[in-house]
Design a protein around this motif. Structure first.
Motif, PDB file in Angstrom:
ATOM      1  N   VAL A  85       0.848  -1.198   0.000  1.00 52.96           N
ATOM      2  CA  VAL A  85       0.000   0.000   0.000  1.00 52.96           C
ATOM      3  C   VAL A  85       0.881   1.245   0.000  1.00 52.96           C
ATOM      4  CG1 VAL A  85      -1.624   1.328   1.418  1.00 52.96           C
ATOM      5  CG2 VAL A  85      -1.989  -1.129   1.060  1.00 52.96           C
ATOM      6  N   LEU A  86       1.912   1.223   0.827  1.00 52.78           N
ATOM      7  CA  LEU A  86       2.830   2.365   0.914  1.00 52.78           C
ATOM      8  C   LEU A  86       3.490   2.643  -0.444  1.00 52.78           C
ATOM      9  CD1 LEU A  86       4.176   4.443   2.808  1.00 52.78           C
ATOM     10  CD2 LEU A  86       5.965   2.748   3.250  1.00 52.78           C
ATOM     11  N   ARG A  87       3.864   1.575  -1.128  1.00 47.30           N
ATOM     12  CA  ARG A  87       4.524   1.743  -2.427  1.00 47.30           C
ATOM     13  C   ARG A  87       3.600   2.475  -3.412  1.00 47.30           C
ATOM     14  NH1 ARG A  87       6.296  -3.696  -5.008  1.00 47.30           N
ATOM     15  NH2 ARG A  87       6.770  -4.139  -2.835  1.00 47.30           N
TER      16      ARG A  87
ATOM     17  N   ILE B  41      -1.827  -6.522 -10.571  1.00 45.76           N
ATOM     18  CA  ILE B  41      -2.877  -6.996 -11.492  1.00 45.76           C
ATOM     19  C   ILE B  41      -4.242  -6.536 -10.973  1.00 45.76           C
ATOM     20  CG2 ILE B  41      -4.024  -9.062 -12.400  1.00 45.76           C
ATOM     21  CD1 ILE B  41      -1.151 -10.421 -12.168  1.00 45.76           C
ATOM     22  N   GLU B  42      -4.463  -6.681  -9.668  1.00 49.15           N
ATOM     23  CA  GLU B  42      -5.733  -6.247  -9.088  1.00 49.15           C
ATOM     24  C   GLU B  42      -5.890  -4.734  -9.211  1.00 49.15           C
ATOM     25  OE1 GLU B  42      -5.551  -9.817  -5.772  1.00 49.15           O
ATOM     26  OE2 GLU B  42      -6.017  -7.789  -5.079  1.00 49.15           O
ATOM     27  N   LEU B  43      -4.759  -4.034  -9.107  1.00 45.84           N
ATOM     28  CA  LEU B  43      -4.781  -2.576  -9.220  1.00 45.84           C
ATOM     29  C   LEU B  43      -5.140  -2.162 -10.649  1.00 45.84           C
ATOM     30  CD1 LEU B  43      -4.257   0.119  -7.844  1.00 45.84           C
ATOM     31  CD2 LEU B  43      -1.808  -0.199  -8.219  1.00 45.84           C
ATOM     32  N   ALA B  44      -4.506  -2.805 -11.636  1.00 44.99           N
ATOM     33  CA  ALA B  44      -4.814  -2.494 -13.041  1.00 44.99           C
ATOM     34  C   ALA B  44      -6.292  -2.764 -13.308  1.00 44.99           C
ATOM     35  CB  ALA B  44      -3.940  -3.331 -13.974  1.00 44.99           C
ATOM     36  N   PHE B  45      -6.796  -3.871 -12.755  1.00 43.58           N
ATOM     37  CA  PHE B  45      -8.214  -4.183 -12.942  1.00 43.58           C
ATOM     38  C   PHE B  45      -9.087  -3.068 -12.377  1.00 43.58           C
ATOM     39  CE2 PHE B  45     -12.190  -5.616 -11.131  1.00 43.58           C
ATOM     40  CZ  PHE B  45     -12.829  -6.076 -12.267  1.00 43.58           C
ATOM     41  N   ARG B 118       0.960   3.695 -15.190  1.00 42.64           N
ATOM     42  CA  ARG B 118       2.187   3.791 -15.987  1.00 42.64           C
ATOM     43  C   ARG B 118       3.433   3.513 -15.163  1.00 42.64           C
ATOM     44  NH1 ARG B 118      -0.549   8.465 -19.012  1.00 42.64           N
ATOM     45  NH2 ARG B 118      -1.036   7.467 -20.993  1.00 42.64           N
ATOM     46  N   THR B 119       3.305   3.463 -13.836  1.00 45.53           N
ATOM     47  CA  THR B 119       4.481   3.147 -13.018  1.00 45.53           C
ATOM     48  C   THR B 119       4.776   1.640 -13.010  1.00 45.53           C
ATOM     49  OG1 THR B 119       3.262   2.947 -10.925  1.00 45.53           O
ATOM     50  CG2 THR B 119       4.102   5.139 -11.494  1.00 45.53           C
ATOM     51  N   PHE B 120       3.825   0.795 -13.414  1.00 43.70           N
ATOM     52  CA  PHE B 120       4.121  -0.644 -13.353  1.00 43.70           C
ATOM     53  C   PHE B 120       3.687  -1.438 -14.588  1.00 43.70           C
ATOM     54  CE2 PHE B 120      -0.019  -0.111 -11.392  1.00 43.70           C
ATOM     55  CZ  PHE B 120      -0.762  -1.162 -11.899  1.00 43.70           C
ATOM     56  N   VAL B 121       2.777  -0.888 -15.399  1.00 46.09           N
ATOM     57  CA  VAL B 121       2.339  -1.596 -16.606  1.00 46.09           C
ATOM     58  C   VAL B 121       3.440  -1.471 -17.657  1.00 46.09           C
ATOM     59  CG1 VAL B 121       0.717  -1.448 -18.540  1.00 46.09           C
ATOM     60  CG2 VAL B 121      -0.139  -1.394 -16.196  1.00 46.09           C
ATOM     61  N   THR B 122       3.847  -2.606 -18.257  1.00 44.15           N
ATOM     62  CA  THR B 122       4.958  -2.538 -19.212  1.00 44.15           C
ATOM     63  C   THR B 122       4.479  -2.303 -20.639  1.00 44.15           C
ATOM     64  OG1 THR B 122       4.913  -4.956 -19.189  1.00 44.15           O
ATOM     65  CG2 THR B 122       6.635  -3.882 -17.912  1.00 44.15           C
ATOM     66  N   ARG B 135     -11.137  -2.337 -27.089  1.00 44.27           N
ATOM     67  CA  ARG B 135     -10.347  -3.463 -26.593  1.00 44.27           C
ATOM     68  C   ARG B 135      -9.036  -2.904 -26.063  1.00 44.27           C
ATOM     69  NH1 ARG B 135      -9.423  -7.294 -30.917  1.00 44.27           N
ATOM     70  NH2 ARG B 135     -11.441  -8.237 -30.457  1.00 44.27           N
ATOM     71  N   LEU B 136      -8.818  -3.100 -24.784  1.00 44.40           N
ATOM     72  CA  LEU B 136      -7.640  -2.535 -24.137  1.00 44.40           C
ATOM     73  C   LEU B 136      -6.867  -3.650 -23.445  1.00 44.40           C
ATOM     74  CD1 LEU B 136      -6.052   0.014 -23.183  1.00 44.40           C
ATOM     75  CD2 LEU B 136      -7.552   0.048 -21.171  1.00 44.40           C
ATOM     76  N   SER B 137      -5.578  -3.749 -23.762  1.00 45.47           N
ATOM     77  CA  SER B 137      -4.733  -4.770 -23.133  1.00 45.47           C
ATOM     78  C   SER B 137      -3.621  -4.127 -22.332  1.00 45.47           C
ATOM     79  CB  SER B 137      -4.082  -5.660 -24.192  1.00 45.47           C
ATOM     80  OG  SER B 137      -5.073  -6.385 -24.873  1.00 45.47           O
ATOM     81  N   LEU B 138      -3.335  -4.716 -21.178  1.00 47.41           N
ATOM     82  CA  LEU B 138      -2.267  -4.200 -20.320  1.00 47.41           C
ATOM     83  C   LEU B 138      -1.407  -5.369 -19.862  1.00 47.41           C
ATOM     84  CD1 LEU B 138      -5.233  -2.968 -19.043  1.00 47.41           C
ATOM     85  CD2 LEU B 138      -3.574  -1.306 -18.279  1.00 47.41           C
ATOM     86  N   ALA B 139      -0.095  -5.219 -19.997  1.00 45.19           N
ATOM     87  CA  ALA B 139       0.818  -6.264 -19.533  1.00 45.19           C
ATOM     88  C   ALA B 139       1.433  -5.845 -18.203  1.00 45.19           C
ATOM     89  CB  ALA B 139       1.922  -6.487 -20.565  1.00 45.19           C
ATOM     90  N   ILE B 140       1.409  -6.791 -17.270  1.00 43.03           N
ATOM     91  CA  ILE B 140       1.952  -6.550 -15.929  1.00 43.03           C
ATOM     92  C   ILE B 140       3.027  -7.602 -15.673  1.00 43.03           C
ATOM     93  CG2 ILE B 140       1.403  -6.494 -13.470  1.00 43.03           C
ATOM     94  CD1 ILE B 140      -1.572  -6.035 -15.288  1.00 43.03           C
ATOM     95  N   PRO B 141       4.242  -7.169 -15.343  1.00 46.78           N
ATOM     96  CA  PRO B 141       5.304  -8.149 -15.125  1.00 46.78           C
ATOM     97  C   PRO B 141       5.044  -9.019 -13.895  1.00 46.78           C
ATOM     98  CG  PRO B 141       6.114  -5.898 -14.737  1.00 46.78           C
ATOM     99  CD  PRO B 141       4.694  -5.787 -15.166  1.00 46.78           C
ATOM    100  N   VAL B 142       5.424 -10.279 -13.995  1.00 48.91           N
ATOM    101  CA  VAL B 142       5.318 -11.207 -12.861  1.00 48.91           C
ATOM    102  C   VAL B 142       6.717 -11.729 -12.595  1.00 48.91           C
ATOM    103  CG1 VAL B 142       4.366 -13.397 -12.054  1.00 48.91           C
ATOM    104  CG2 VAL B 142       2.973 -11.875 -13.468  1.00 48.91           C
TER     105      VAL B 142
END
Lengths: 114, 143
Positions: A85-87, B41-45, B118-122, B135-142
């Motif tokens: 959350v902090l991040r 991923i939950e955040l992007a959703f 934009r801070t985490f979606v690649t 249609r919108l696609s977002l890639a999230i690194p795992v």
């Protein structure tokens, strides 16, 4: 999403938020939070230790609360955010709008006059 | 190896979003996605689904597919709302309130969702389909 309010003294309240501050969670708690905090116009601290998720909707609510209090010459500080959350809070530089403190004692110090 | 999962389409309401968020969380848990990636991923959703509901105002259900690839998860949303390409938006400058330069009164309440993404979606890709759907696609690194 749940919310508790504790009066810590004259013009000082502590709000505890429990759950997920995502869009549905904010929808459930925002009106209650703002109506508890803002009209009272006292300083406030918010305990985030039991919030395990925050999205931009949650951040929006926290900024609303900070702005509402500021307009009434009162202060808000947050404390206890979990690492993920902090991040997220720091990714949008929320700490430049509202103090984000590790502990309750530091949050109290941030809102009470020296 | 790539696996694609379809979640049940959800109504463009907060209740629909909440139901889909729960199904997504369960799926990420079953697939043992690590905690940090799961959060993003939950955040992007939440960011995209709430944007579609509030701004796109689709009249039909929203489709979500989740593609599990090596090293990333790709979320793809499809809806019949107003055409909107988030990739096309100007990049908000972070931080939104450089200390001392913007008084709190002038700090915007919202508008941080895309900046946060934009801070985490690649990768983010948008198209308006011939069927007049977004249609919108977002890639999230795992990792």
């Amino acid at each position: 999403m749940e919310m508790t309010v504790v009066n810590l003294g004259e013009d000082l309240i502590k709000v505890g938020l429990v759950g997920r501050l995502d869009s549905p969670g904010v929808g459930k708690v925002e009106a209650q939070l703002l109506s508890q905090l803002v009209p009272a116009a006292g300083n406030a601290i918010i305990d985030l230790s039991s919030v395990d998720f925050v999205s931009s909707m949650g951040i929006r609510m926290l900024v609303s609360a900070a702005k509402g209090l500021r307009a009434r010459q009162a202060k808000l500080a947050l404390f206890g955010a979990q690492p993920r959350v902090l991040r997220v809070l720091e990714a949008v530089a929320l700490q430049q709008i509202v103090p984000i403190c590790p502990t309750e004692a530091e949050a109290l110090a941030a809102v009470t006059p020296a | 190896m790539s696996v694609t999962e379809h979640l049940p389409p959800f109504t463009p309401t907060m209740a629909g979003l909440e139901q889909c968020a729960g199904a997504l969380r369960a799926l990420l848990e079953i697939r043992a996605v690590p905690g940090d990636a799961r959060y993003y991923i939950e955040l992007a959703f939440d960011e995209i689904a709430s944007n579609i509901i509030r701004h796109g105002r689709p009249t039909g259900e929203i489709d979500l597919t989740i593609q599990f690839d090596v090293g990333e998860v790709v979320l793809t949303f499809e809806d019949n709302g107003v055409a909107f390409d988030p990739c096309d938006r100007p990049h908000p400058v972070l931080p939104l309130s450089p200390e001392g330069s913007i008084p709190l009164d002038d700090v915007p309440v919202g508008g941080r969702g895309l900046a946060l993404l934009r801070t985490f979606v690649t990768q983010m890709a948008y198209e308006r389909t011939p069927q007049q759907r977004n249609r919108l696609s977002l890639a999230i690194p795992v990792r």
